[in-house]
Design a protein around this motif. Structure first.
Motif, mmCIF file in Angstrom:
data_model
loop_
_atom_site.group_PDB
_atom_site.id
_atom_site.type_symbol
_atom_site.label_atom_id
_atom_site.label_comp_id
_atom_site.label_asym_id
_atom_site.label_seq_id
_atom_site.Cartn_x
_atom_site.Cartn_y
_atom_site.Cartn_z
ATOM 1 N N ALA A 138 0.787 -1.145 -0.122
ATOM 2 C CA ALA A 138 -0.057 0.123 0.002
ATOM 3 C C ALA A 138 0.756 1.168 -0.039
ATOM 4 C CB ALA A 138 -0.988 -0.070 1.076
ATOM 5 N N TYR A 139 1.839 1.359 0.851
ATOM 6 C CA TYR A 139 2.857 2.481 0.784
ATOM 7 C C TYR A 139 3.567 2.604 -0.589
ATOM 8 C CZ TYR A 139 5.934 5.898 2.735
ATOM 9 O OH TYR A 139 6.988 6.883 3.071
ATOM 10 N N ARG A 140 3.860 1.660 -1.050
ATOM 11 C CA ARG A 140 4.776 1.706 -2.444
ATOM 12 C C ARG A 140 3.755 2.127 -3.528
ATOM 13 N NH1 ARG A 140 9.610 1.042 -2.763
ATOM 14 N NH2 ARG A 140 10.844 0.145 -1.249
ATOM 15 N N LEU A 141 2.592 1.807 -3.128
ATOM 16 C CA LEU A 141 1.557 2.061 -4.302
ATOM 17 C C LEU A 141 0.936 3.459 -4.211
ATOM 18 C CD1 LEU A 141 -0.840 -1.050 -4.756
ATOM 19 C CD2 LEU A 141 0.812 -0.333 -6.244
ATOM 20 N N ILE A 142 0.838 4.148 -3.085
ATOM 21 C CA ILE A 142 0.457 5.236 -2.773
ATOM 22 C C ILE A 142 1.662 6.306 -3.105
ATOM 23 C CG2 ILE A 142 0.130 7.079 -0.935
ATOM 24 C CD1 ILE A 142 -1.469 4.578 0.608
ATOM 25 N N CYS A 143 2.618 5.996 -3.132
ATOM 26 C CA CYS A 143 3.731 6.696 -3.219
ATOM 27 C C CYS A 143 3.978 6.855 -4.833
ATOM 28 C CB CYS A 143 5.113 6.329 -2.808
ATOM 29 S SG CYS A 143 5.272 6.521 -1.005
ATOM 30 N N MET A 144 3.823 5.734 -5.438
ATOM 31 C CA MET A 144 4.059 5.723 -6.999
ATOM 32 C C MET A 144 2.949 6.434 -7.540
ATOM 33 S SD MET A 144 4.347 2.337 -9.360
ATOM 34 C CE MET A 144 2.834 1.603 -8.548
ATOM 35 N N GLY A 145 1.612 6.530 -6.988
ATOM 36 C CA GLY A 145 0.448 7.324 -7.345
ATOM 37 C C GLY A 145 0.905 8.621 -7.294
ATOM 38 N N MET A 146 1.366 8.856 -6.303
ATOM 39 C CA MET A 146 1.789 10.482 -5.934
ATOM 40 C C MET A 146 2.988 11.048 -6.599
ATOM 41 S SD MET A 146 -0.640 11.432 -3.817
ATOM 42 C CE MET A 146 -0.148 13.137 -3.357
ATOM 43 N N GLY A 147 3.831 10.158 -7.286
ATOM 44 C CA GLY A 147 4.980 10.319 -7.872
ATOM 45 C C GLY A 147 5.962 10.639 -6.886
ATOM 46 N N LEU A 148 5.991 9.937 -5.827
ATOM 47 C CA LEU A 148 6.977 10.020 -4.721
ATOM 48 C C LEU A 148 7.824 8.850 -4.587
ATOM 49 C CD1 LEU A 148 4.900 11.605 -2.042
ATOM 50 C CD2 LEU A 148 6.500 12.795 -3.357
ATOM 51 N N SER A 149 9.010 9.013 -4.159
ATOM 52 C CA SER A 149 9.786 7.586 -3.867
ATOM 53 C C SER A 149 9.374 7.181 -2.323
ATOM 54 C CB SER A 149 11.536 8.049 -3.833
ATOM 55 O OG SER A 149 11.970 6.876 -3.538
ATOM 56 N N ALA A 150 9.297 5.933 -2.730
ATOM 57 C CA ALA A 150 8.873 5.140 -1.311
ATOM 58 C C ALA A 150 10.005 5.092 -0.548
ATOM 59 C CB ALA A 150 8.131 3.724 -1.629
ATOM 60 N N ASP A 151 11.292 5.085 -0.805
ATOM 61 C CA ASP A 151 12.322 5.311 -0.095
ATOM 62 C C ASP A 151 12.888 6.284 0.562
ATOM 63 O OD1 ASP A 151 12.573 2.283 -0.541
ATOM 64 O OD2 ASP A 151 13.567 2.855 -2.485
ATOM 65 N N ALA A 152 12.315 7.628 0.220
ATOM 66 C CA ALA A 152 12.553 8.989 0.669
ATOM 67 C C ALA A 152 12.231 9.065 2.200
ATOM 68 C CB ALA A 152 11.588 9.932 -0.179
ATOM 69 N N LEU A 153 13.136 9.751 2.771
ATOM 70 C CA LEU A 153 13.066 10.073 4.222
ATOM 71 C C LEU A 153 11.879 11.182 4.494
ATOM 72 C CD1 LEU A 153 16.607 9.272 5.472
ATOM 73 C CD2 LEU A 153 14.826 7.882 5.316
ATOM 74 N N ASP A 154 11.711 11.680 3.584
ATOM 75 C CA ASP A 154 10.820 13.038 3.990
ATOM 76 C C ASP A 154 9.481 13.148 3.174
ATOM 77 O OD1 ASP A 154 11.634 13.221 1.229
ATOM 78 O OD2 ASP A 154 12.110 15.290 1.413
ATOM 79 N N ASN A 155 8.982 12.012 3.059
ATOM 80 C CA ASN A 155 7.565 11.753 2.548
ATOM 81 C C ASN A 155 6.463 12.232 3.674
ATOM 82 O OD1 ASN A 155 8.107 10.731 0.195
ATOM 83 N ND2 ASN A 155 7.750 8.733 0.447
ATOM 84 N N PRO A 156 5.382 12.572 3.274
ATOM 85 C CA PRO A 156 4.273 13.158 4.250
ATOM 86 C C PRO A 156 4.006 12.228 5.190
ATOM 87 C CG PRO A 156 3.491 13.721 1.945
ATOM 88 C CD PRO A 156 4.874 13.040 1.919
ATOM 89 N N ALA A 157 3.667 12.508 6.452
ATOM 90 C CA ALA A 157 3.259 11.345 7.493
ATOM 91 C C ALA A 157 1.893 10.826 7.150
ATOM 92 C CB ALA A 157 3.193 11.936 8.690
ATOM 93 N N TRP A 158 1.261 11.536 6.270
ATOM 94 C CA TRP A 158 -0.078 11.050 5.909
ATOM 95 C C TRP A 158 -0.122 9.672 5.110
ATOM 96 C CZ3 TRP A 158 -1.997 10.367 0.998
ATOM 97 C CH2 TRP A 158 -1.254 11.299 0.162
ATOM 98 N N LEU A 159 0.820 9.713 4.322
ATOM 99 C CA LEU A 159 1.269 8.488 3.549
ATOM 100 C C LEU A 159 1.154 7.215 4.523
ATOM 101 C CD1 LEU A 159 3.673 9.492 1.017
ATOM 102 C CD2 LEU A 159 1.444 9.225 0.539
ATOM 103 N N THR A 160 1.930 7.413 5.602
ATOM 104 C CA THR A 160 2.267 6.269 6.386
ATOM 105 C C THR A 160 0.918 6.029 6.938
ATOM 106 O OG1 THR A 160 4.562 6.815 6.834
ATOM 107 C CG2 THR A 160 3.516 5.477 8.486
ATOM 108 N N ALA A 161 0.043 6.964 7.597
ATOM 109 C CA ALA A 161 -0.969 6.712 8.179
ATOM 110 C C ALA A 161 -2.070 6.216 7.246
ATOM 111 C CB ALA A 161 -1.753 8.087 8.788
#
Length: 149
Positions: A38-61
Motif C-alpha cells: 500500500a505504501y509503495r502504491l500510494i507513493c507511486m501514485g503521488m510521484g514520490l519515492s517510497a524510499d525517501a525519508l521526507d515523505n508526508p506522514a499521512w502516507l504512512t497513516a
C-alpha cells in the motif's frame, strides 16, 4: 486447588490459544506485506519515492489504516472459523464486538508502548515488542469470551 487449576486450564483452552497464536503470526505477516504494498502504491501514485525519508506522514497513516483493516478482516475470518470453530454466519453483533475489541487492542497497545518506553527509557520501536506480548492475552480472552462466545 488442583481441581480449580484443572478447570481454569479447560476454560482457557491451550489448544485454541496456540491456534490463535499461529493466526497472530500469519496476521502479522499479512499486515507487514499489505503495509509495504500500500505504501509503495500510494507513493507511486503521488510521484514520490517510497524510499525517501521526507515523505508526508499521512502516507504512512493511510498505508497503516489499509493494512490494519485487511489484517483484522483476515484475523476475524481465521479465528471465527478455524480457531474458535464457529460455523454460523457472521452476525452484526459479532462483527461489532470484533471491531470494538480491535480498536481497544489498538488503543491499549499504544498506551502500553508509551508506558514501557517511559519506564524502561527505550524507543517506541523497542517498547512495541513487550507491549505486543502483553496484549496477546487481552486479545485472546476478548475473542474467546466475548466476540466468539
Amino acid at each position: 486447588m488442583r481441581e480449580k487449576i484443572k478447570h481454569l486450564l479447560e476454560v482457557f483452552d491451550l489448544r485454541k490459544f496456540i491456534k490463535f497464536g499461529l493466526i497472530g503470526v500469519l496476521n502479522t505477516i499479512v499486515d507487514l506485506v499489505v503495509f509495504y504494498i500500500a505504501y509503495r502504491l500510494i507513493c507511486m501514485g503521488m510521484g514520490l519515492s517510497a524510499d525517501a525519508l521526507d515523505n508526508p506522514a499521512w502516507l504512512t497513516a493511510v498505508a497503516q489504516a489499509i493494512s490494519f483493516v485487511v489484517a483484522n478482516v483476515h484475523s476475524f475470518i481465521w479465528n471465527k472459523f478455524w480457531t474458535f470453530q464457529k460455523r454460523n454466519r457472521v452476525t452484526k453483533k459479532e462483527a461489532g464486538r470484533y471491531v470494538v475489541t480491535s480498536v481497544g487492542y489498538y488503543l491499549l497497545s499504544l498506551v502500553l508502548i508509551r508506558a514501557v518506553a517511559a519506564v524502561f527509557h527505550v524507543p517506541d520501536t523497542i517498547a512495541k515488542l513487550p507491549a505486543t506480548c502483553c496484549m496477546i492475552l487481552y486479545n485472546y480472552l476478548m475473542n474467546k469470551f466475548w466476540v466468539f462466545k
